[in-house]
Design a protein around this motif. Structure first.
Motif, PDB file in Angstrom:
ATOM      1  N   ILE A   7     -32.791  13.773  -6.080  1.00  0.00           N
ATOM      2  CA  ILE A   7     -34.064  14.153  -6.705  1.00  0.00           C
ATOM      3  C   ILE A   7     -35.111  13.066  -6.489  1.00  0.00           C
ATOM      4  O   ILE A   7     -36.245  13.337  -6.093  1.00  0.00           O
ATOM      5  N   LEU A   8     -34.709  11.832  -6.719  1.00  0.00           N
ATOM      6  CA  LEU A   8     -35.674  10.744  -6.568  1.00  0.00           C
ATOM      7  C   LEU A   8     -36.172  10.667  -5.125  1.00  0.00           C
ATOM      8  O   LEU A   8     -37.373  10.519  -4.883  1.00  0.00           O
ATOM      9  N   LYS A  26     -46.662   4.622 -12.552  1.00  0.00           N
ATOM     10  CA  LYS A  26     -47.225   5.417 -11.459  1.00  0.00           C
ATOM     11  C   LYS A  26     -46.244   5.607 -10.314  1.00  0.00           C
ATOM     12  O   LYS A  26     -46.641   5.959  -9.200  1.00  0.00           O
ATOM     13  N   VAL A  27     -44.969   5.379 -10.569  1.00  0.00           N
ATOM     14  CA  VAL A  27     -43.957   5.643  -9.542  1.00  0.00           C
ATOM     15  C   VAL A  27     -42.952   6.652 -10.092  1.00  0.00           C
ATOM     16  O   VAL A  27     -42.791   6.763 -11.307  1.00  0.00           O
ATOM     17  N   PRO A  28     -42.298   7.392  -9.222  1.00  0.00           N
ATOM     18  CA  PRO A  28     -41.316   8.372  -9.681  1.00  0.00           C
ATOM     19  C   PRO A  28     -40.131   7.699 -10.369  1.00  0.00           C
ATOM     20  O   PRO A  28     -39.669   6.639  -9.924  1.00  0.00           O
ATOM     21  N   VAL A  29     -39.656   8.307 -11.435  1.00  0.00           N
ATOM     22  CA  VAL A  29     -38.511   7.793 -12.184  1.00  0.00           C
ATOM     23  C   VAL A  29     -37.572   8.946 -12.491  1.00  0.00           C
ATOM     24  O   VAL A  29     -38.011  10.029 -12.872  1.00  0.00           O
ATOM     25  N   VAL A  30     -36.289   8.712 -12.296  1.00  0.00           N
ATOM     26  CA  VAL A  30     -35.288   9.711 -12.671  1.00  0.00           C
ATOM     27  C   VAL A  30     -34.384   9.118 -13.737  1.00  0.00           C
ATOM     28  O   VAL A  30     -33.881   8.002 -13.581  1.00  0.00           O
ATOM     29  N   LEU A  31     -34.195   9.839 -14.812  1.00  0.00           N
ATOM     30  CA  LEU A  31     -33.320   9.370 -15.883  1.00  0.00           C
ATOM     31  C   LEU A  31     -31.958  10.034 -15.786  1.00  0.00           C
ATOM     32  O   LEU A  31     -31.870  11.245 -15.580  1.00  0.00           O
ATOM     33  N   ILE A  32     -30.913   9.258 -15.948  1.00  0.00           N
ATOM     34  CA  ILE A  32     -29.579   9.830 -16.100  1.00  0.00           C
ATOM     35  C   ILE A  32     -29.271   9.813 -17.584  1.00  0.00           C
ATOM     36  O   ILE A  32     -29.068   8.749 -18.163  1.00  0.00           O
ATOM     37  N   GLY A  33     -29.255  10.984 -18.180  1.00  0.00           N
ATOM     38  CA  GLY A  33     -29.182  11.091 -19.637  1.00  0.00           C
ATOM     39  C   GLY A  33     -30.474  11.723 -20.139  1.00  0.00           C
ATOM     40  O   GLY A  33     -31.488  11.694 -19.447  1.00  0.00           O
ATOM     41  N   ILE A  34     -30.417  12.285 -21.330  1.00  0.00           N
ATOM     42  CA  ILE A  34     -31.576  13.019 -21.848  1.00  0.00           C
ATOM     43  C   ILE A  34     -32.104  12.327 -23.099  1.00  0.00           C
ATOM     44  O   ILE A  34     -31.392  12.239 -24.100  1.00  0.00           O
ATOM     45  N   PRO A  35     -33.317  11.842 -23.081  1.00  0.00           N
ATOM     46  CA  PRO A  35     -33.863  11.228 -24.299  1.00  0.00           C
ATOM     47  C   PRO A  35     -34.278  12.303 -25.301  1.00  0.00           C
ATOM     48  O   PRO A  35     -34.325  13.488 -24.964  1.00  0.00           O
ATOM     49  N   GLN A  36     -34.580  11.854 -26.503  1.00  0.00           N
ATOM     50  CA  GLN A  36     -34.944  12.794 -27.569  1.00  0.00           C
ATOM     51  C   GLN A  36     -36.086  13.700 -27.127  1.00  0.00           C
ATOM     52  O   GLN A  36     -36.056  14.901 -27.319  1.00  0.00           O
ATOM     53  N   ASP A  37     -37.105  13.087 -26.532  1.00  0.00           N
ATOM     54  CA  ASP A  37     -38.260  13.878 -26.092  1.00  0.00           C
ATOM     55  C   ASP A  37     -38.419  13.743 -24.580  1.00  0.00           C
ATOM     56  O   ASP A  37     -39.042  12.809 -24.089  1.00  0.00           O
ATOM     57  N   PRO A  38     -37.874  14.704 -23.839  1.00  0.00           N
ATOM     58  CA  PRO A  38     -37.899  14.591 -22.375  1.00  0.00           C
ATOM     59  C   PRO A  38     -39.181  15.153 -21.749  1.00  0.00           C
ATOM     60  O   PRO A  38     -39.234  15.338 -20.545  1.00  0.00           O
ATOM     61  N   ALA A  39     -40.212  15.368 -22.546  1.00  0.00           N
ATOM     62  CA  ALA A  39     -41.432  15.985 -22.013  1.00  0.00           C
ATOM     63  C   ALA A  39     -42.015  15.137 -20.889  1.00  0.00           C
ATOM     64  O   ALA A  39     -42.189  13.934 -21.031  1.00  0.00           O
ATOM     65  N   GLY A  40     -42.277  15.775 -19.774  1.00  0.00           N
ATOM     66  CA  GLY A  40     -42.918  15.094 -18.659  1.00  0.00           C
ATOM     67  C   GLY A  40     -42.024  14.175 -17.876  1.00  0.00           C
ATOM     68  O   GLY A  40     -42.490  13.467 -16.982  1.00  0.00           O
ATOM     69  N   LEU A  41     -40.736  14.182 -18.200  1.00  0.00           N
ATOM     70  CA  LEU A  41     -39.827  13.270 -17.501  1.00  0.00           C
ATOM     71  C   LEU A  41     -38.874  14.042 -16.595  1.00  0.00           C
ATOM     72  O   LEU A  41     -38.680  15.248 -16.766  1.00  0.00           O
ATOM     73  N   ALA A  82     -45.480  14.065  -0.524  1.00  0.00           N
ATOM     74  CA  ALA A  82     -46.762  13.379  -0.367  1.00  0.00           C
ATOM     75  C   ALA A  82     -47.308  12.974  -1.741  1.00  0.00           C
ATOM     76  O   ALA A  82     -47.613  11.819  -1.989  1.00  0.00           O
ATOM     77  N   GLU A  83     -47.405  13.933  -2.624  1.00  0.00           N
ATOM     78  CA  GLU A  83     -47.863  13.614  -3.969  1.00  0.00           C
ATOM     79  C   GLU A  83     -46.734  13.928  -4.936  1.00  0.00           C
ATOM     80  O   GLU A  83     -46.225  15.038  -4.952  1.00  0.00           O
ATOM     81  N   TYR A  84     -46.375  12.952  -5.716  1.00  0.00           N
ATOM     82  CA  TYR A  84     -45.361  13.274  -6.708  1.00  0.00           C
ATOM     83  C   TYR A  84     -46.044  13.820  -7.940  1.00  0.00           C
ATOM     84  O   TYR A  84     -46.426  13.080  -8.845  1.00  0.00           O
ATOM     85  N   ASP A  85     -46.237  15.120  -7.950  1.00  0.00           N
ATOM     86  CA  ASP A  85     -46.716  15.757  -9.167  1.00  0.00           C
ATOM     87  C   ASP A  85     -45.542  15.769 -10.132  1.00  0.00           C
ATOM     88  O   ASP A  85     -44.490  16.324  -9.858  1.00  0.00           O
ATOM     89  N   VAL A  86     -45.722  15.114 -11.241  1.00  0.00           N
ATOM     90  CA  VAL A  86     -44.606  14.836 -12.117  1.00  0.00           C
ATOM     91  C   VAL A  86     -44.197  16.078 -12.894  1.00  0.00           C
ATOM     92  O   VAL A  86     -44.321  16.146 -14.099  1.00  0.00           O
ATOM     93  N   ASN A  87     -43.768  17.075 -12.170  1.00  0.00           N
ATOM     94  CA  ASN A  87     -43.210  18.234 -12.850  1.00  0.00           C
ATOM     95  C   ASN A  87     -42.037  17.791 -13.705  1.00  0.00           C
ATOM     96  O   ASN A  87     -41.207  17.016 -13.256  1.00  0.00           O
ATOM     97  N   GLU A  88     -41.964  18.285 -14.873  1.00  0.00           N
ATOM     98  CA  GLU A  88     -40.815  17.980 -15.714  1.00  0.00           C
ATOM     99  C   GLU A  88     -39.569  18.630 -15.110  1.00  0.00           C
ATOM    100  O   GLU A  88     -39.607  19.780 -14.665  1.00  0.00           O
TER     101      GLU A  88
END
Lengths: 336, 336
Positions: free
Chosen positions: A304-305, A138-153, A312-318
């Motif tokens: 980005i993070l 339930k907290v914002p996360v930023v990935l450095i690198g692209i996983p196989q399925d980046p949906a929602g990340l 206010a609200e982190y709507d987890v836009n991909e």
DNA sequence: GCCGATCATCGATACGTATCGACCACGCCG
DNA sequence: CGGCGTGGTCGATACGTATCGATGATCGGC
């Protein structure tokens, strides 16, 4: 210990007023502000981080999940960490280290204990054990690198596909019509590390566009296997051979192998690599490289993070953002 | 969010009892403990770090002051950071990064805000701007490296003096009677970095003890100056030359310079260096090195700091602990 | 000259945990 | 059998800040 109450007493105001002066969340008279600031300076007041976190439910700390030490990529890792820490500070955040040997529990722990407001994951791979863990955090996360399925990340990385294209275009422009690609060591390729495939896809596409022949050769970390691939590449790419050797761990070995074949990069063979500038300049022949801009990638991850954290609200836009690399021309490419 | 009060309700006990079960600071019946632990597991309770810090005045966080990126020592820096983080976790502490570009203010800030309970300073030099700042801090601080005046400070470092002696003894035992010492680059020597002097002191003392002649040569980071010093060393140390080249940044350059003189380490010249095992093994001839045990040094720094943090009163006894290095024999030393 | 509006400030409370003193129920010793 | 110590638990409070609602002062408009 100096508290905001002490500051208030010295300034002759209420504790809450001190808080409002500091946060600016309510209007304050010029006069009051000056008195409070004077008192803060005089007492060298520092707001207590724990109390602040408790009351505001914000820690102003970012958790940085660093990878294992597996090879000698470590100098670039250090660059990442350093830039991330500095950029975070410029947004008034601190960096807490989360080592990967704690595994998924470490991530759950720092988030559960509310030690940090958000996470940055370094060196994310195709199949990364951390990804399922952070996916429903339930907290914002930023990935450095692209996983196989980046949906929602929210992902950011260097644009390896473009890097591959740049290499081919550069060599093609220099007149090469057949190019050897020295891949990564088998243990890197086996784990699906996405960037390898993205790089090769770029190479392939550009080769088609430029009508250039490709010769894919196995990479390696030891002298013998690199030498074997280099010999094969020299035999099969024409009178003036051309190499793309993206693995930053193999730069020295490639040059050494070429020299022992009597070839000098930039004179009778072309080589494009990818590594830090300091390393490229130290080679026997200064190496033309693709700069993947690790500093830009890390800084952007923090930006980005921080954006998500302030919202206010982190709507987890991909999000999937790729930083364009640049070619750094030195002396290892020769026109034919 | 799950609080200890929720746990208490589920377990049918008071909130304070939950706290005592977790801390063990008061005796608890077996039965109660089980009920509480069950409730914790069921609710996946994580104690809130901010509230904990506020109430206990302890954060269980260690601030790690990392140096600027100045050269390519970065792989060893990464090893330090990684080991420090892991060791800290094994004592239930987390690591907060403090970058040196924030300067003294950064140190004062994290201590003032009580973000961390203690500090570790990496890469402390002879005249280090951070040392006066931490000297009169009211939290425990451990320095990795020895400043010019370590009075009243807690310092730990590799035993460079012993490292110097080990080098000379090894070469002397192999039959060498005259040894060239390739120093550090001028910019390293100019800033008084204590370990340089300590290493050379060890070399000098052992040379006297072993009745071995010394030839001190200037170091460098570029190919040309290293080649010049190597040539000079070859000319002046007898039929089978012997080199000590402690600067981990110059290992490749030394070997390359020797090869271009027609000399092969371990065959007709001896070389002892100092770098990470992975680097040593990658050289053209696997390099005999002095292992300065960075992992041991960092782990010990954490141990000491945790000891000071657990101690009821940190009476700032001066500590100066040196970790003995070890020689790692590979293939670059030849008997004469 | 009175009333609503606005600005600046204050007082009170909540955040979640650690810890102190108090309390009860035992068991042990005299 | 009474008093005393002790193991085990509870209730209450403190930690330092952020924030909400309330209060008082100042001002302009009619």
């Amino acid at each position: 210990m100096v508290t905001s109450r002490d500051v208030a007493r010295v300034a002759g105001v209420a504790q809450s007023t001190v808080s409002y002066v500091l946060s600016g969340k309510r209007p304050t008279s010029e006069e009051t502000r000056k008195k409070v600031e004077a008192a803060i300076g005089q007492l060298t007041y520092h707001p207590n981080a724990g109390a602040r976190a408790l009351a505001s439910r914000r820690t102003r700390v970012i958790g940085l999940v660093i990878p294992f030490i597996r090879d000698l990529h470590m100098n670039s890792i250090m660059e990442f960490i350093s830039v991330i820490a500095t950029t975070a500070r410029s947004h008034d955040y601190d960096i807490l280290l989360v080592t990967e040997d704690e595994g998924a529990d470490g991530i759950r722990r720092v988030v559960g204990q509310q030690i940090c407001d958000g996470l940055i994951l370094m060196q994310v791979e195709g199949e990364d054990a951390r990804v399922p863990v952070v996916r429903d955090l339930k907290v914002p996360v930023v990935l450095i690198g692209i996983p196989q399925d980046p949906a929602g990340l929210v992902c950011i990385d260097a644009d390896f596909e473009m890097a591959g294209r740049l290499c081919v275009h550069e060599l093609s422009a220099a007149g090469h019509t057949r190019i050897a690609v020295l891949g990564w060591p088998a243990e890197v390729v086996k784990r699906p590390i996405n960037y390898v495939n993205r790089f090769l896809a770029g190479v392939t596409r550009a080769a088609r566009d430029c009508r250039v022949g490709l010769l894919e050769l196995p990479g390696g970390t030891d002298r013998a296997s690199v030498a074997r691939s280099v010999r094969q590449g020299v035999d099969q790419t024409g009178p003036v051979p051309a190499f793309i050797a993206p693995d930053s761990g193999a730069q020295e070995l490639v040059q050494q192998a070429l020299f022992s074949q009597g070839l000098t990069p930039g004179v009778d063979v072309s080589v494009i690599g990818s590594t830090l500038a300091v390393v490229a300049e130290r080679q026997l022949v200064p190496l033309t490289t693709i700069d993947l801009k690790p500093a830009a990638v890390s800084a952007r991850a923090v930006e980005i993070l921080c954006g998500l954290l302030e919202a206010a609200e982190y709507d987890v836009n991909e999000v999937l953002e790729l930083i364009p690399p640049a070619i750094e021309r030195r002396a290892s490419v020769v026109g034919t």
